[in-house]
Write a protein that holds these residues in place. Sequence first.
Motif, PDB file in Angstrom:
ATOM      1  N   VAL A 134       0.565 -17.260  14.873  1.00 38.29           N
ATOM      2  CA  VAL A 134       1.398 -16.050  14.785  1.00 38.29           C
ATOM      3  C   VAL A 134       1.816 -15.809  13.330  1.00 38.29           C
ATOM      4  CG1 VAL A 134       3.635 -15.049  15.416  1.00 38.29           C
ATOM      5  CG2 VAL A 134       2.181 -16.068  17.184  1.00 38.29           C
ATOM      6  N   THR A 135       2.144 -16.891  12.624  1.00 36.98           N
ATOM      7  CA  THR A 135       2.488 -16.749  11.204  1.00 36.98           C
ATOM      8  C   THR A 135       1.312 -16.161  10.428  1.00 36.98           C
ATOM      9  OG1 THR A 135       3.804 -18.745  11.446  1.00 36.98           O
ATOM     10  CG2 THR A 135       3.422 -17.975   9.204  1.00 36.98           C
ATOM     11  N   LEU A 136       0.149 -16.709  10.697  1.00 39.50           N
ATOM     12  CA  LEU A 136      -1.044 -16.222  10.017  1.00 39.50           C
ATOM     13  C   LEU A 136      -1.289 -14.746  10.322  1.00 39.50           C
ATOM     14  CD1 LEU A 136      -3.690 -17.183   8.421  1.00 39.50           C
ATOM     15  CD2 LEU A 136      -4.751 -17.182  10.675  1.00 39.50           C
ATOM     16  N   MET A 137      -1.161 -14.385  11.599  1.00 37.96           N
ATOM     17  CA  MET A 137      -1.430 -12.996  11.986  1.00 37.96           C
ATOM     18  C   MET A 137      -0.392 -12.050  11.401  1.00 37.96           C
ATOM     19  SD  MET A 137      -4.230 -13.279  13.311  1.00 37.96           S
ATOM     20  CE  MET A 137      -4.418 -11.523  13.564  1.00 37.96           C
ATOM     21  N   THR A 138       0.842 -12.548  11.250  1.00 39.83           N
ATOM     22  CA  THR A 138       1.855 -11.716  10.611  1.00 39.83           C
ATOM     23  C   THR A 138       1.442 -11.397   9.176  1.00 39.83           C
ATOM     24  OG1 THR A 138       3.500 -12.856  11.953  1.00 39.83           O
ATOM     25  CG2 THR A 138       4.330 -11.532  10.143  1.00 39.83           C
ATOM     26  N   SER A 139       0.967 -12.409   8.477  1.00 37.91           N
ATOM     27  CA  SER A 139       0.522 -12.175   7.094  1.00 37.91           C
ATOM     28  C   SER A 139      -0.646 -11.212   7.064  1.00 37.91           C
ATOM     29  CB  SER A 139       0.092 -13.487   6.428  1.00 37.91           C
ATOM     30  OG  SER A 139       0.873 -14.547   6.888  1.00 37.91           O
ATOM     31  N   VAL A 140      -1.593 -11.410   7.985  1.00 39.76           N
ATOM     32  CA  VAL A 140      -2.736 -10.505   8.036  1.00 39.76           C
ATOM     33  C   VAL A 140      -2.243  -9.086   8.284  1.00 39.76           C
ATOM     34  CG1 VAL A 140      -4.824  -9.873   9.327  1.00 39.76           C
ATOM     35  CG2 VAL A 140      -4.381 -12.277   8.771  1.00 39.76           C
ATOM     36  N   GLY A 141      -1.289  -8.961   9.220  1.00 45.27           N
ATOM     37  CA  GLY A 141      -0.725  -7.647   9.534  1.00 45.27           C
ATOM     38  C   GLY A 141      -0.111  -7.003   8.305  1.00 45.27           C
ATOM     39  N   PHE A 142       0.731  -7.794   7.609  1.00 43.19           N
ATOM     40  CA  PHE A 142       1.359  -7.257   6.400  1.00 43.19           C
ATOM     41  C   PHE A 142       0.303  -6.801   5.405  1.00 43.19           C
ATOM     42  CE2 PHE A 142       5.434  -9.836   7.248  1.00 43.19           C
ATOM     43  CZ  PHE A 142       6.013  -8.738   7.875  1.00 43.19           C
ATOM     44  N   ALA A 143      -0.772  -7.545   5.310  1.00 40.02           N
ATOM     45  CA  ALA A 143      -1.824  -7.218   4.343  1.00 40.02           C
ATOM     46  C   ALA A 143      -2.514  -5.902   4.672  1.00 40.02           C
ATOM     47  CB  ALA A 143      -2.840  -8.346   4.273  1.00 40.02           C
ATOM     48  N   VAL A 144      -2.572  -5.541   5.957  1.00 38.28           N
ATOM     49  CA  VAL A 144      -3.262  -4.298   6.301  1.00 38.28           C
ATOM     50  C   VAL A 144      -2.277  -3.159   6.571  1.00 38.28           C
ATOM     51  CG1 VAL A 144      -5.323  -5.458   7.162  1.00 38.28           C
ATOM     52  CG2 VAL A 144      -3.475  -4.877   8.761  1.00 38.28           C
ATOM     53  N   GLY A 145      -1.003  -3.341   6.171  1.00 38.75           N
ATOM     54  CA  GLY A 145      -0.084  -2.214   6.209  1.00 38.75           C
ATOM     55  C   GLY A 145       0.983  -2.241   7.288  1.00 38.75           C
ATOM     56  N   PHE A 146       1.041  -3.322   8.064  1.00 42.53           N
ATOM     57  CA  PHE A 146       2.053  -3.423   9.110  1.00 42.53           C
ATOM     58  C   PHE A 146       3.430  -3.652   8.483  1.00 42.53           C
ATOM     59  CE2 PHE A 146       4.327  -6.783  11.595  1.00 42.53           C
ATOM     60  CZ  PHE A 146       4.770  -5.978  12.631  1.00 42.53           C
ATOM     61  N   ARG A 147       4.460  -2.988   9.010  1.00 42.15           N
ATOM     62  CA  ARG A 147       5.824  -3.184   8.513  1.00 42.15           C
ATOM     63  C   ARG A 147       6.794  -3.372   9.663  1.00 42.15           C
ATOM     64  NH1 ARG A 147       3.283  -4.109   5.010  1.00 42.15           N
ATOM     65  NH2 ARG A 147       2.987  -3.133   2.979  1.00 42.15           N
ATOM     66  N   VAL A 148       7.797  -4.246   9.454  1.00 43.17           N
ATOM     67  CA  VAL A 148       8.872  -4.398  10.431  1.00 43.17           C
ATOM     68  C   VAL A 148       9.910  -3.309  10.148  1.00 43.17           C
ATOM     69  CG1 VAL A 148      10.727  -5.897  11.240  1.00 43.17           C
ATOM     70  CG2 VAL A 148       8.511  -6.877  10.610  1.00 43.17           C
ATOM     71  N   HIS A 149      10.221  -2.512  11.190  1.00 45.40           N
ATOM     72  CA  HIS A 149      11.131  -1.385  10.973  1.00 45.40           C
ATOM     73  C   HIS A 149      12.569  -1.710  11.339  1.00 45.40           C
ATOM     74  CE1 HIS A 149       7.945   1.694  10.216  1.00 45.40           C
ATOM     75  NE2 HIS A 149       7.223   0.702  10.741  1.00 45.40           N
ATOM     76  N   THR A 150      12.790  -2.893  11.872  1.00 44.86           N
ATOM     77  CA  THR A 150      14.163  -3.259  12.256  1.00 44.86           C
ATOM     78  C   THR A 150      14.728  -4.234  11.235  1.00 44.86           C
ATOM     79  OG1 THR A 150      13.220  -4.890  13.750  1.00 44.86           O
ATOM     80  CG2 THR A 150      13.890  -2.763  14.691  1.00 44.86           C
ATOM     81  N   ASN A 151      15.072  -5.451  11.685  1.00 45.18           N
ATOM     82  CA  ASN A 151      15.607  -6.426  10.743  1.00 45.18           C
ATOM     83  C   ASN A 151      15.010  -7.792  11.025  1.00 45.18           C
ATOM     84  OD1 ASN A 151      17.113  -7.634  12.899  1.00 45.18           O
ATOM     85  ND2 ASN A 151      18.455  -5.832  12.782  1.00 45.18           N
ATOM     86  N   PRO A 152      15.143  -8.736  10.095  1.00 50.87           N
ATOM     87  CA  PRO A 152      14.532 -10.057  10.259  1.00 50.87           C
ATOM     88  C   PRO A 152      14.975 -10.749  11.552  1.00 50.87           C
ATOM     89  CG  PRO A 152      15.289  -9.784   8.010  1.00 50.87           C
ATOM     90  CD  PRO A 152      15.773  -8.581   8.767  1.00 50.87           C
ATOM     91  N   ALA A 153      16.236 -10.553  11.939  1.00 56.51           N
ATOM     92  CA  ALA A 153      16.729 -11.224  13.147  1.00 56.51           C
ATOM     93  C   ALA A 153      15.959 -10.748  14.367  1.00 56.51           C
ATOM     94  CB  ALA A 153      18.226 -10.962  13.318  1.00 56.51           C
TER      95      ALA A 153
END
Lengths: 269, 332
Positions: A134-153
């Motif tokens: 999941v950590t890896l996929m999050t990084s991959v997501g960020f790399a292709v333009g994915f953004r979290v629209h809420t907050n880290p929590a």
Amino acid sequence: MTDSPLLGHAPKRGIAALPGLVSDTTALTKRNLLMFRRVPQLLVFATIQPIIFVLMFRFVFGGAINVPNGSYVDFLMPGVFVQTVVFGAVGTAIGLAADLKTGFIERFKALPMAHSSVLIARILSDLTRNIFVVTLMTSVGFAVGFRVHTNPAQFLLAVLLLLAFGAALSFIFATVGIMVREPETAQAAAFPVMAPLVFASSAFVPVESMPGWLQPFAANQPVSAVITAVRSLVLGGPAVSDVLIATAWCVGIVAVAAPSAIWMYRKAV
Amino acid sequence: MTSMPELAIQAQQIRKNFGKVVALDGVNLSVPVGQIFGLLGPNGAGKTTMIRVLTTVLRADSGTATVMGRSVSHEAPSVRGLIGLAGQYAALDPNLTGRENLRLVGSLTQISGRVAAQRSDELLERFSLSDAGNRLVRTYSGGMRRRLDLAAALVHRPPVIFLDEPTTGLDPESRVELWAVIKELVADGATILLTTQYMEEADRLADQLAVIDHGAVIAEGTPTELKRRLGSSVIELGFADDATATRAAELLAGTSTEEPHVTGRGVQIKSNEGTKLLTRLLRTLDQGGIEPETLTVHEPSLDDVFLSLTGKPTEDSAPPVEAAGKRGRGAR
Ligand SMILES: Nc1ncnc2c1ncn2[C@@H]1O[C@H](COP(=O)(O)OP(=O)(O)OP(=O)(O)O)[C@@H](O)[C@H]1O
Ligand SMILES: [Mg+2]
């Protein structure tokens, strides 16, 4: 007297058995995790596949898919996260089937060990693998333009929900693995169960774009429930009821699958 | 600690069915502490099933069994603390090294990591695996796996040891080595129940034998007692032609309690006295001026055992000696 030969090792019960359970679980979890180093294909397969999905849907099909609001990549990534833990759970089946096939579990059965540690260690090592993936996929997501629209929590809560869902599924696949006893069969047996759950879900396309007869299933099955909750947590909007429904699915699955896995393990030789 | 029981293993009327297959049909066994007990039987006789029941791996449908006085069904956890099991098929993790396999089993038997490490090294040494100790088990040969599997059964020094066909698949040298290990374990006070399909092995090792067929014990006794009952070796002499054979048979009549039997150029004589008779036969022939061209001694085989015990050959009688590779986990 510790080293006197032929002493036998009396097992402990109740609270006194706890250190044994902990040390057995630790030993077996370590050994399970070592497999990812010894047989790297296991991990490569578990990570390459979702990465390909991300790239394919982000850059190939994504343009043709209309999502209600926001960008497609933000819609896609929660679906990919859930897909990752669902496919990853097959690893639980494969691992247990392999241990049955080699006779390792038969050996365990005659040892003065805490027997629940075999299942617990398997779930824990698969949980660890999920954290990594999941950590890896999050990084991959960020790399292709994915953004979290809420907050880290909220994002963290989403990750916890994903991991909980993965662990719940592990109990189902533990049952499957013990039942089929053959790693290749476990893989084959798991696919037809998972494919409809993953593809007839809101993972890649909105449910509204599916034929009418499929929509009730696609909208309410557990994989979609978890995807919906993760989306709400990551993209914003009212999340409480979505999260509760997804949590209820996790609890429900564990309530049914854990006893069945334990029962199967007891019966298996 | 309670006083030591006299019987290390006791089983009464153990029954186990798999669907319609009756695997165990009321088996009784008693093994005194410090004995090597051999369970002898053909394929499918129920040997492995019996071992699984006695090691708490499998639950019997009915009957009672105890190990060191503890019930395998009601006190399974404490039985497990007293036993070591090397099953019919090596049960190892192919992706761990030999040493890691032993240490893992050690840590699962509640011995400290330091002690487990030390015993693992000792056992690797004892089973001639020191050089391969750091190699992954998936690179081991069949015989090496077998030896490692046996070592794994001994890490926690159990007083009662179950070995299911321990020497099947071993080369003669490893086999002799293993026999020595077994004798050593017993000299240290262990009790051993082993299964085998080899009469010779049973003969060499076992203090007491039970012959099992179709899930039932059909004969019991010391190897000597059984062999006496099971019949005899057969001495076969071959001659230059039929006439010589007939002459030889006439000459030899009366040298043994059994009459010689002529088949073409060959003469067969049953012997219950082994080589003594052989010497007498050859001397008699020599005095009569007849020289045999060939000489064969057939020792009683497992098939002979069954033939004489049941009056019929075993159903799927396997060749008793060094049968082809029946390693590998069978389909279940
Ligand atoms: N798990 C099982 N399911 C169904 N049948 C079984 C199972 N285990 C054993 N059997 C049957 O029970 C009978 C006894 O088998 P068992 O393995 O105890 O024989 P064995 O004496 O060990 O034979 P072998 O010398 O081939 O190892 C056989 O007919 C076998 O097919
Ligand atoms: Mg067997």
